[in-house]
Write an enzyme that holds these catalytic residues in place. Structure first.
Site, mmCIF file in Angstrom:
data_model
loop_
_atom_site.group_PDB
_atom_site.id
_atom_site.type_symbol
_atom_site.label_atom_id
_atom_site.label_comp_id
_atom_site.label_asym_id
_atom_site.label_seq_id
_atom_site.Cartn_x
_atom_site.Cartn_y
_atom_site.Cartn_z
ATOM 1 N N LYS A 1 0.030 -5.965 -12.883
ATOM 2 C CA LYS A 1 -0.069 -7.013 -11.858
ATOM 3 C C LYS A 1 -1.523 -7.462 -11.691
ATOM 4 O O LYS A 1 -1.813 -8.666 -11.728
ATOM 5 C CB LYS A 1 0.472 -6.500 -10.519
ATOM 6 C CG LYS A 1 0.632 -7.602 -9.498
ATOM 7 C CD LYS A 1 0.730 -7.084 -8.081
ATOM 8 C CE LYS A 1 -0.643 -7.020 -7.479
ATOM 9 N NZ LYS A 1 -0.668 -6.584 -6.076
ATOM 10 N N ASP B 1 4.357 -9.330 -7.303
ATOM 11 C CA ASP B 1 4.018 -8.478 -6.167
ATOM 12 C C ASP B 1 5.284 -8.337 -5.316
ATOM 13 O O ASP B 1 6.380 -8.739 -5.739
ATOM 14 C CB ASP B 1 2.830 -9.053 -5.374
ATOM 15 C CG ASP B 1 3.230 -10.297 -4.573
ATOM 16 O OD1 ASP B 1 4.331 -10.835 -4.801
ATOM 17 O OD2 ASP B 1 2.444 -10.710 -3.706
#
Ligand code: SF4
Length: 215
Positions: free
Chosen positions: A125, A144
């Site tokens: 991420k 997320d």
């Protein structure tokens, strides 16, 4: 199970609607360099972006480069970032990450996903955030908590593992839209499709959203 073509068609409708509603959605973290975005993203784990922006203003004034962060006394680093939570682990990772950047990459952030994910404290991420937002490289889709939740509600995935959610999104979305898609989903998740109480009656997506799992 809908066909790949149908899933892509549905995803395209979601993308069009997000683009209409959030044409200028961007990263909410303040940064001036790729390194600053990397550090800010590490700090943003379990912490609101507004809080991270307050902390990074002080942090980057004290330690403006990878070299300075690599040499920073760990206690001072911890104290500076304390209010972002999990500060001992974050300080350790930021220092170790910057030490590696200095030792192996001349103090610069590499533009390569495989290299980035080898750095301490940097997962897929964070690497995708830095590559997409600081370098404009669409290496993947940032997943997320907002992107994961909204993707499930909107019927873009049934997965809960962020890596699998990302894989589903990469299959359905054109690569040119990966970076802006995440920014827009995060904006929509913060403003309307909230975790506990999604405001479906205020939402402009009701005709394209199957509201999976929403009471
Ligand atoms: S209709 Fe409801 S579940 Fe779907 S995106 Fe809007 S707020 Fe979220």
């Amino acid at each position: 199970m809908p066909s790949t073509a149908d899933r892509r068609k549905h995803a395209a409708k979601v993308v069009r609607r997000l683009k209409r509603d959030y044409p200028n959605a961007d990263c909410a973290l303040n940064f001036e360099t790729p390194l600053q975005l990397l550090v800010a993203t590490i700090l943003s784990a379990q912490c609101a972006d507004e809080r991270v922006n307050i902390v990074t203003k002080v942090l980057f004034a004290k330690y403006p480069t990878a070299e300075k962060l690599a040499q920073a006394p760990i206690r001072s680093l911890e104290k500076t970032i304390q209010s972002t939570g999990f500060f001992r682990n974050k300080a350790k990772n930021i220092k170790a990450c910057c030490q590696r950047l200095v030792a192996d990459h001349g103090g610069q952030v590499p533009q390569d996903l495989e290299i980035l994910v080898q750095l301490p404290g940097v997962g897929r991420k964070t690497a995708n955030v830095v590559l997409g937002t600081a370098f404009g490289v669409a290496s993947g889709v940032v997943v997320d908590t907002h992107v994961g939740r909204l993707s499930r509600r909107m019927g873009l995935t049934t997965e809960t593992d962020p890596v699998k959610v990302e894989r589903d999104l990469m299959e359905q979305l054109p690569q040119s839209g990966w970076v802006s898609f995440s920014h827009r989903m995060i904006h929509h998740g913060r403003r309307v499709c909230k975790a506990r109480r999604p405001e479906c009656d205020q939402c402009q997506m009701t005709d394209v959203c199957p509201r999976v799992g929403v009471a």
